[in-house]
Design a protein around this motif. Structure first.
Motif, short mmCIF file in Angstrom:
data_model
loop_
_atom_site.label_atom_id
_atom_site.label_comp_id
_atom_site.label_asym_id
_atom_site.label_seq_id
_atom_site.Cartn_x
_atom_site.Cartn_y
_atom_site.Cartn_z
N ASN A 475 -2.44 -8.97 1.60
CA ASN A 475 -4.66 -9.05 1.49
C ASN A 475 -4.34 -7.86 0.31
N LEU A 476 -3.06 -7.32 -0.01
CA LEU A 476 -2.98 -6.22 -1.29
C LEU A 476 -2.83 -7.40 -2.51
N LEU A 477 -2.07 -7.72 -2.79
CA LEU A 477 -1.33 -8.92 -3.55
C LEU A 477 -2.18 -9.59 -4.18
N ASN A 478 -3.68 -10.44 -3.54
CA ASN A 478 -4.05 -11.17 -3.65
C ASN A 478 -4.97 -10.85 -4.18
N ASN A 479 -5.07 -9.37 -3.26
CA ASN A 479 -6.68 -8.47 -4.55
C ASN A 479 -5.73 -8.27 -6.21
N ALA A 480 -4.49 -8.25 -5.70
CA ALA A 480 -4.28 -7.35 -7.09
C ALA A 480 -3.75 -8.78 -8.40
N VAL A 481 -3.73 -10.12 -7.33
CA VAL A 481 -3.35 -10.88 -8.57
C VAL A 481 -4.75 -11.44 -8.99
N LYS A 482 -6.37 -10.70 -7.59
CA LYS A 482 -7.24 -11.93 -7.84
C LYS A 482 -8.21 -10.36 -9.31
N PHE A 483 -7.78 -9.49 -9.39
CA PHE A 483 -8.85 -8.74 -10.13
C PHE A 483 -7.70 -8.60 -11.76
N THR A 484 -6.85 -9.18 -12.27
CA THR A 484 -6.10 -8.47 -12.98
C THR A 484 -5.89 -9.56 -13.59
N SER A 485 -6.07 -9.45 -15.02
CA SER A 485 -5.81 -10.35 -16.40
C SER A 485 -5.48 -10.75 -16.89
N THR A 486 -4.53 -9.30 -17.60
CA THR A 486 -3.42 -8.94 -18.26
C THR A 486 -2.54 -8.56 -17.77
N GLY A 487 -1.20 -8.40 -18.11
CA GLY A 487 -0.46 -7.76 -17.56
C GLY A 487 0.15 -7.23 -16.60
N TYR A 488 0.74 -6.93 -15.46
CA TYR A 488 1.73 -7.64 -14.41
C TYR A 488 1.19 -7.14 -13.17
N VAL A 489 1.30 -7.17 -12.32
CA VAL A 489 1.41 -6.73 -11.06
C VAL A 489 2.62 -5.93 -10.19
N GLU A 490 2.95 -5.84 -9.72
CA GLU A 490 3.78 -4.51 -9.02
C GLU A 490 4.27 -4.31 -7.70
N VAL A 491 4.99 -4.66 -7.01
CA VAL A 491 5.22 -4.20 -5.84
C VAL A 491 6.69 -3.57 -5.20
N GLU A 492 6.53 -2.50 -5.22
CA GLU A 492 7.54 -1.88 -4.90
C GLU A 492 8.02 -0.84 -3.13
N PHE A 493 9.33 -1.51 -2.55
CA PHE A 493 9.58 -1.59 -1.85
C PHE A 493 10.53 0.16 -1.07
N LYS A 494 10.13 1.05 -0.33
CA LYS A 494 10.70 2.59 -0.41
C LYS A 494 10.88 2.15 1.30
N GLU A 495 11.44 3.79 1.60
CA GLU A 495 11.44 4.81 2.93
C GLU A 495 11.51 5.94 2.49
N GLN A 496 10.66 6.23 3.56
CA GLN A 496 10.31 8.19 3.44
C GLN A 496 10.34 8.17 5.22
N GLN A 497 10.80 9.85 5.10
CA GLN A 497 11.65 9.80 6.98
C GLN A 497 10.40 11.29 6.67
N LYS A 498 9.83 11.25 7.15
CA LYS A 498 8.71 12.89 8.21
C LYS A 498 9.00 12.43 9.01
N SER A 499 9.31 13.48 9.54
CA SER A 499 9.13 14.08 10.77
C SER A 499 10.20 13.36 11.99
N SER A 500 10.99 13.30 10.83
CA SER A 500 12.00 12.35 12.05
C SER A 500 11.61 10.37 12.57
N ARG A 501 10.49 10.77 11.91
CA ARG A 501 9.71 9.24 11.64
C ARG A 501 10.44 8.26 10.53
N ASN A 502 11.02 6.86 10.70
CA ASN A 502 10.45 6.69 9.10
C ASN A 502 9.63 5.50 9.04
N TYR A 503 9.27 5.71 7.79
CA TYR A 503 7.91 5.49 6.99
C TYR A 503 8.16 3.76 6.29
#
Ligand code: ADP
Length: 732
Positions: A475-503
């Motif tokens: 859904n997010l990437l479809n929108n990004a591609v749909k609403f962008t005509s020049t430049g780039y679309v980028e997706v970044e994956f990372k992990e974060q620990q918050k109160s001993s939970r993994n996000y």
């Protein structure tokens, strides 16, 4: 809602304020009301005491004056001095009091023409013995007629008295005062009579009185000279009780030595208050008890019962009084019953809506399955370019329609709380891989750059709902591609620990049209788009981000948006993800197998769907048999050996759930056969029912060939359970 400030606490607070106010009011009112009469009374008391002291002083002095009168009378007899002396001795011997001496002082030469001074002066010695004193008669001492007390008295008419100033007697060293009066013989001035009064007893008396009553006293003679003073201090606002008394014009000033009247009054009022306070406290406690018993108590009880019965029906309180509280309980209960009825109606209507959606979805998806399946089959046949292009358009439009339909159904499922997250182990790389292949192509077609940044540790596997994660990302990437005509679309994956939970944190950034600040909240609501022209320009339902937000929340996460018009947008999502030990990576290539020699039974009433499935299965080498309903399937199984059943659910005569149950209950070996449920029904209940009946896996309609391959690969051991020899051949 949590009750933060209880009525009880408020009432105690109010009562405390009330008590303080009442006490202050009672205090000040009683001070102002009580003060004037009390003050008056205290002043009167002090005046009275002054009077008493004055009269106590006046009495002996009057006695002395009477004595003086008697001496004057003796002088006025004109008798020879010897007789007068006897008379004086007898007079003085009968006199007891403050007079210590006195006598007659004839005018010079009036007694003896040769002797100027012939006084008849008697003194009462300290041992009480009376003696005549002659020392004043000595002319060398200057003559008593030169003395002030003589000269002043000599000028007075008959009956007049002159009081001297206070003086210290040179013989006795005692404070004295002298009263002198003229006497006449045959109306001729014949001399002066005197009495000398000792002040010692007055001084002593004033001191005792002052000490006893705690007062300050000052006693003055007619000249204003202080006779005696005891503890007399003048303070601001002090009340001075004054009195002038006797013929001798003495004055006395009395003050309250220890306390001002004001302080006394204050002390008195305080005492009154101290006795009132316990009574007031008792009254307040009683008031509080009554208010609590009849007002606060029932309200608190109602609040508690209402709290307890949040999810149940009316509240039941034993409250008898026919007052507003009873009315409140009654009305609340009536309202609850009414709302309960409305709730049931709403639930029934929601159930009807859900059922309608389920039917609708089935009804639409079934023919769509036909359309898309036929399109897929046709695409694999020999077509010229023109035909292929049109067919591709037909297929894409059909898929788009399926996407819209799926979005609407997904959203209604989530909204009704029907969406339950699956838990399966998957590798993040598998998702990144599919994204890369799809969006790289899509972006290249639009002339955009597509970047993937992966900061998640290598070979990371999660135990979560892969399909939903893909849905969010798509859904997010479809929108990004749909609403962008020049430049780039980028997706970044990372992990974060918050109160001993993994996000898992996924950031999708684009350099597209951006979103107005006012629209940034709006677009997460269903059917909302940043601007009305969006639908016209870009299409869409306005449901994508609402679904993203809800899925994120279901996964204990959130979406954060930062966007600037003309610059681009940045969607950051956080999803709680349980990590797990890496498993065997899915290998799509490995699933493309040849299943020749295996027999499949297709149980499907819809002829087109049956043809599509049969085509898919035949392409994979299966020997296919097709029946129209569950009962026919059971009959077929009596006489034929199959390796796989593809079971539809909604069918006439006997549906998929019943047929599966019957198959699993069969005595033959066939009862363990691999059954793949094929249903267009999107609701979990239907899927659950099929799974509960004994279906091994569900391949949703419209059937995606890859999903079918995945399932066949995954259940290979069951598929080959009756034909082990074939597996050996295949693996060779
Ligand atoms: P749809 O895209 O189907 O209209 P969405 O809920 O996915 O529905 O998006 C809602 C609206 O939010 C879009 O119509 C668009 O106006 C805006 N929007 C979403 N993503 C972006 C983006 N990356 N750039 C600009 N606008 C966006």
């Amino acid at each position: 809602m949590q009750i933060k400030s209880s009525l009880k606490r408020k009432s105690i607070f109010a009562l405390a304020i009330y008590l303080a106010l009442v006490l202050a009011t009672v205090g000040s009112v009683s001070y102002f009301v009580v003060e004037p009469p009390v003050r008056e009374q205290l002043e009167r008391n002090l005046d009275l005491r002054t009077q008493v002291i004055s009269s106590q002083i006046e009495m002996p002095l009057t006695g002395a004056l009477n004595l003086l009168d008697s001496i004057v009378a003796i002088g006025a007899t004109g008798e020879p001095q010897a007789i007068q002396s006897t008379m004086l001795f007898s007079l003085f011997s009968s006199v007891k009091g403050v007079t210590v001496s006195g006598g007659l002082w004839p005018a010079p030469y009036s007694v003896d023409a040769q002797v100027p001074y012939k006084s008849l002066f008697l003194n009462c010695a300290s041992d009480g013995v009376l003696e005549r004193v002659y020392s004043w008669d000595n002319p060398e001492s200057g003559g008593y007629d030169q003395e002030d007390w003589y000269a002043r008295a000599a000028k007075l008419p008959a009956g007049g008295v002159f009081w001297s100033q206070v003086y210290i007697d040179p013989f006795t060293h005692v404070q004295m005062i002298t009263a002198s009066a003229p006497y006449f013989v045959e109306q001729q001035f014949a001399g002066v009579a005197t009495v000398d009064v000792s002040l010692t007893s007055f001084i002593e008396f004033v001191k005792t009185q002052a000490e006893k009553s705690g007062i300050g006293v000052v006693l003055r003679d007619s000249y204003g000279e202080v006779i005696t003073e005891y503890d007399f201090q003048i303070m601001k606002e002090i009340y001075i009780s004054q009195n002038q008394f006797g013929d001798f014009n003495w004055s006395i000033d009395v003050v309250n030595a220890k306390q001002l009247i004001k302080e006394q009054v204050f002390g008195l009022v305080s005492k009154v208050e101290a006795s009132i306070i316990p009574i007031m406290l008792a009254c307040v406690m009683m008031g509080y008890f009554l208010i609590n018993r009849f007002l606060i108590g029932p309200i608190v009880l109602i609040a508690k019962k209402v709290g307890d019965s949040k999810e149940s029906g009316p509240i039941d309180i034993n409250y008898q009084s026919q007052d507003e509280i009873q009315h409140l309980i009654h009305t609340f209960n009536q309202k609850t019953i009414y709302l309960e009825q409305e709730r049931k109606l709403a639930q029934a209507s929601t159930r009807a809506k859900t059922a309608f959606l389920a039917t609708l979805s089935h009804e639409i998806r079934t023919p769509m399955n036909g359309v898309l399946g036929t399109a897929q089959i046709l695409l694999k046949t020999g077509l010229n370019d023109e035909q292929r292009k049109h067919l591709k358009t037909l297929y894409d439009s059909g898929e788009h329609m399926m996407t819209l339909l799926n979005e609407i159904l997904d959203f209604s499922k989530i909204e009704q709380g029907h969406l339950e997250l699956e838990k399966e182990a998957f590798a993040l790389e598998s998702i990144i891989g599919s994204i890369n292949s799809i969006y790289f192509t899509l972006c290249s077609e639009k002339g955009l750059q597509f970047n993937i940044i992966n900061d998640v540790p290598d070979n990371r596997w999660y135990l979560s709902d892969k399909a939903r994660l893909r849905q969010v990302l798509f859904n997010l990437l479809n929108n990004a591609v749909k609403f962008t005509s020049t430049g780039y679309v980028e997706v970044e994956f990372k992990e974060q620990q918050k109160s001993s939970r993994n996000y898992l944190c996924i950031v999708v950034t684009d350099t597209g049209i951006g979103i107005e600040p006012e629209a940034q909240d709006k677009i997460f609501k269903p059917f909302e788009q940043a601007e009305s022209s969006t639908t016209r320009r870009f299409g869409g339902t306005g449901l994508g981000l609402a679904i993203v937000k809800q899925i994120c929340e279901l996964m204990n996460g959130q979406v954060v948006l930062a966007s600037e018009v003309g610059i681009g947008s940045r969607f950051e999502i956080f999803l709680e993800m349980e990590t797990c030990t890496p498993g065997v990576a899915e290998n799509k290539e490995a699933t493309k197998a040849d299943y020749s020699g295996l027999k499949a039974l297709i149980v499907e009433d819809n002829r087109i769907n049956a043809i599509i499935i049969e085509t898919f299965m035949s392409n994979r080498g299966f020997d296919c048999t097709q029946v129209d309903n569950g009962l026919l399937a059971l009959e077929k199984l009596q006489n034929h050996q199959f390796d796989l059943i593809l079971m539809d659910n909604h069918m006439p005569v006997m549906d998929g759930v019943e047929a599966t149950t019957e198959i699993r209950a069969m005595k033959q070996k066939q009862s363990d056969i691999l059954i793949l449920g094929c249903t267009a029904d999107v609701f979990k209940e239907t899927r659950d029912k099929m799974m509960a009946a004994g279906v091994n896996y569900i391949v949703p309609k419209p059937i995606d060939e890859r999903e079918l391959d995945d399932a066949l690969h995954r259940f290979a051991p069951l598929l080959y359970q009756f034909k082990h020899d074939l597996t050996v051949i295949k693996s060779n």
